[in-house]
Design a protein around this motif. Structure first.
Motif, PDB file in Angstrom:
ATOM      1  N   MET A  22       0.848  -1.182   0.000  1.00 23.17           N
ATOM      2  CA  MET A  22       0.000   0.000   0.000  1.00 23.17           C
ATOM      3  C   MET A  22       0.891   1.241   0.000  1.00 23.17           C
ATOM      4  O   MET A  22       1.794   1.370   0.806  1.00 23.17           O
ATOM      5  CB  MET A  22      -0.870  -0.008   1.242  1.00 23.17           C
ATOM      6  N   ASN A  23       0.617   2.113  -0.909  1.00 28.64           N
ATOM      7  CA  ASN A  23       1.413   3.319  -1.016  1.00 28.64           C
ATOM      8  C   ASN A  23       0.604   4.488  -0.476  1.00 28.64           C
ATOM      9  O   ASN A  23      -0.430   4.860  -1.031  1.00 28.64           O
ATOM     10  CB  ASN A  23       1.798   3.535  -2.479  1.00 28.64           C
ATOM     11  N   LEU A  24       1.067   5.076   0.612  1.00 28.68           N
ATOM     12  CA  LEU A  24       0.319   6.124   1.295  1.00 28.68           C
ATOM     13  C   LEU A  24       0.212   7.392   0.446  1.00 28.68           C
ATOM     14  O   LEU A  24      -0.837   8.037   0.422  1.00 28.68           O
ATOM     15  CB  LEU A  24       0.974   6.435   2.631  1.00 28.68           C
ATOM     16  N   LYS A  25       1.282   7.732  -0.267  1.00 33.96           N
ATOM     17  CA  LYS A  25       1.241   8.925  -1.113  1.00 33.96           C
ATOM     18  C   LYS A  25       0.221   8.791  -2.239  1.00 33.96           C
ATOM     19  O   LYS A  25      -0.518   9.718  -2.547  1.00 33.96           O
ATOM     20  CB  LYS A  25       2.616   9.201  -1.728  1.00 33.96           C
ATOM     21  N   ARG A  26       0.178   7.624  -2.846  1.00 32.98           N
ATOM     22  CA  ARG A  26      -0.760   7.394  -3.945  1.00 32.98           C
ATOM     23  C   ARG A  26      -2.202   7.408  -3.428  1.00 32.98           C
ATOM     24  O   ARG A  26      -3.096   7.933  -4.079  1.00 32.98           O
ATOM     25  CB  ARG A  26      -0.447   6.072  -4.630  1.00 32.98           C
ATOM     26  N   THR A  27      -2.433   6.866  -2.242  1.00 37.37           N
ATOM     27  CA  THR A  27      -3.768   6.884  -1.637  1.00 37.37           C
ATOM     28  C   THR A  27      -4.192   8.310  -1.314  1.00 37.37           C
ATOM     29  O   THR A  27      -5.331   8.701  -1.584  1.00 37.37           O
ATOM     30  CB  THR A  27      -3.782   6.028  -0.358  1.00 37.37           C
ATOM     31  N   PHE A  28      -3.292   9.090  -0.744  1.00 28.36           N
ATOM     32  CA  PHE A  28      -3.595  10.482  -0.428  1.00 28.36           C
ATOM     33  C   PHE A  28      -3.845  11.284  -1.706  1.00 28.36           C
ATOM     34  O   PHE A  28      -4.729  12.146  -1.748  1.00 28.36           O
ATOM     35  CB  PHE A  28      -2.454  11.096   0.380  1.00 28.36           C
ATOM     36  N   GLY A  29      -3.093  11.003  -2.749  1.00 24.03           N
ATOM     37  CA  GLY A  29      -3.315  11.661  -4.038  1.00 24.03           C
ATOM     38  C   GLY A  29      -4.674  11.335  -4.614  1.00 24.03           C
ATOM     39  O   GLY A  29      -5.351  12.201  -5.190  1.00 24.03           O
ATOM     40  N   THR A  30      -5.111  10.097  -4.461  1.00 22.84           N
ATOM     41  CA  THR A  30      -6.442   9.692  -4.932  1.00 22.84           C
ATOM     42  C   THR A  30      -7.533  10.421  -4.161  1.00 22.84           C
ATOM     43  O   THR A  30      -8.514  10.887  -4.753  1.00 22.84           O
ATOM     44  CB  THR A  30      -6.605   8.169  -4.789  1.00 22.84           C
ATOM     45  N   ILE A  31      -7.365  10.527  -2.856  1.00 22.87           N
ATOM     46  CA  ILE A  31      -8.351  11.228  -2.025  1.00 22.87           C
ATOM     47  C   ILE A  31      -8.424  12.704  -2.423  1.00 22.87           C
ATOM     48  O   ILE A  31      -9.516  13.269  -2.553  1.00 22.87           O
ATOM     49  CB  ILE A  31      -8.014  11.066  -0.533  1.00 22.87           C
ATOM     50  N   LEU A  32      -7.275  13.338  -2.624  1.00 23.77           N
ATOM     51  CA  LEU A  32      -7.265  14.742  -3.039  1.00 23.77           C
ATOM     52  C   LEU A  32      -7.924  14.923  -4.404  1.00 23.77           C
ATOM     53  O   LEU A  32      -8.667  15.892  -4.617  1.00 23.77           O
ATOM     54  CB  LEU A  32      -5.830  15.269  -3.096  1.00 23.77           C
ATOM     55  N   THR A  33      -7.670  13.993  -5.308  1.00 27.40           N
ATOM     56  CA  THR A  33      -8.266  14.081  -6.638  1.00 27.40           C
ATOM     57  C   THR A  33      -9.783  13.965  -6.566  1.00 27.40           C
ATOM     58  O   THR A  33     -10.508  14.734  -7.211  1.00 27.40           O
ATOM     59  CB  THR A  33      -7.691  12.982  -7.553  1.00 27.40           C
ATOM     60  N   ILE A  34     -10.273  13.040  -5.774  1.00 21.76           N
ATOM     61  CA  ILE A  34     -11.725  12.866  -5.627  1.00 21.76           C
ATOM     62  C   ILE A  34     -12.355  14.106  -4.987  1.00 21.76           C
ATOM     63  O   ILE A  34     -13.406  14.581  -5.436  1.00 21.76           O
ATOM     64  CB  ILE A  34     -12.035  11.597  -4.822  1.00 21.76           C
ATOM     65  N   LEU A  35     -11.713  14.655  -3.962  1.00 21.44           N
ATOM     66  CA  LEU A  35     -12.228  15.890  -3.346  1.00 21.44           C
ATOM     67  C   LEU A  35     -12.233  17.043  -4.337  1.00 21.44           C
ATOM     68  O   LEU A  35     -13.154  17.866  -4.337  1.00 21.44           O
ATOM     69  CB  LEU A  35     -11.389  16.257  -2.118  1.00 21.44           C
ATOM     70  N   ILE A  58      -0.085  11.685  -7.632  1.00 25.04           N
ATOM     71  CA  ILE A  58      -0.196  10.343  -8.202  1.00 25.04           C
ATOM     72  C   ILE A  58       0.865  10.137  -9.289  1.00 25.04           C
ATOM     73  O   ILE A  58       1.496   9.084  -9.361  1.00 25.04           O
ATOM     74  CB  ILE A  58      -1.610  10.117  -8.768  1.00 25.04           C
ATOM     75  N   ARG A  59       1.080  11.140 -10.123  1.00 19.16           N
ATOM     76  CA  ARG A  59       2.064  11.019 -11.207  1.00 19.16           C
ATOM     77  C   ARG A  59       3.497  10.910 -10.687  1.00 19.16           C
ATOM     78  O   ARG A  59       4.306  10.167 -11.234  1.00 19.16           O
ATOM     79  CB  ARG A  59       1.993  12.233 -12.124  1.00 19.16           C
ATOM     80  N   SER A  60       3.811  11.675  -9.643  1.00 17.07           N
ATOM     81  CA  SER A  60       5.200  11.709  -9.176  1.00 17.07           C
ATOM     82  C   SER A  60       5.574  10.512  -8.309  1.00 17.07           C
ATOM     83  O   SER A  60       6.759  10.274  -8.080  1.00 17.07           O
ATOM     84  CB  SER A  60       5.444  13.001  -8.396  1.00 17.07           C
ATOM     85  N   THR A  61       4.595   9.774  -7.839  1.00 12.27           N
ATOM     86  CA  THR A  61       4.878   8.603  -7.009  1.00 12.27           C
ATOM     87  C   THR A  61       5.159   7.407  -7.906  1.00 12.27           C
ATOM     88  O   THR A  61       4.347   7.024  -8.728  1.00 12.27           O
ATOM     89  CB  THR A  61       3.686   8.290  -6.085  1.00 12.27           C
ATOM     90  N   SER A  62       6.334   6.826  -7.726  1.00 16.61           N
ATOM     91  CA  SER A  62       6.693   5.685  -8.566  1.00 16.61           C
ATOM     92  C   SER A  62       6.360   4.382  -7.844  1.00 16.61           C
ATOM     93  O   SER A  62       6.415   4.298  -6.615  1.00 16.61           O
ATOM     94  CB  SER A  62       8.181   5.727  -8.889  1.00 16.61           C
ATOM     95  N   ASP A  63       5.999   3.388  -8.616  1.00 16.79           N
ATOM     96  CA  ASP A  63       5.722   2.063  -8.079  1.00 16.79           C
ATOM     97  C   ASP A  63       7.011   1.254  -8.076  1.00 16.79           C
ATOM     98  O   ASP A  63       7.620   1.058  -9.122  1.00 16.79           O
ATOM     99  CB  ASP A  63       4.674   1.335  -8.904  1.00 16.79           C
ATOM    100  N   VAL A  64       7.379   0.802  -6.913  1.00 18.75           N
ATOM    101  CA  VAL A  64       8.573  -0.016  -6.791  1.00 18.75           C
ATOM    102  C   VAL A  64       8.152  -1.355  -6.186  1.00 18.75           C
ATOM    103  O   VAL A  64       7.615  -1.397  -5.081  1.00 18.75           O
ATOM    104  CB  VAL A  64       9.635   0.665  -5.906  1.00 18.75           C
TER     105      VAL A  64
END
Length: 63
Positions: A1-14, A54-60
């Protein structure tokens, strides 16, 4: 679980919710002009910030 990507999704939805609320208010002419402009600007800021996060967070993959 990536916390930054989750927070980015929440901000986008808001941000999307804020933009839709402002657009509906403008069309129906409900509320004051300044109030709807604030919702629109905040929605745009939240949306762009969420997409950028979301764009700046890379999946590793961890093995």
């Amino acid at each position: 679980m990536n916390l930054k990507r989750t927070f980015g999704t929440i901000l986008t939805i808001l941000g999307v919710v804020g933009l839709i609320y402002a657009a509906i208010g403008f069309v129906q002419e409900s509320g004051s002009w300044r109030e709807l402009a604030v919702y629109g600007v905040l929605g745009l800021i939240f949306f762009s910030t969420g997409i950028g996060l979301i764009r700046s967070t890379s999946d590793v993959a961890k093995m």
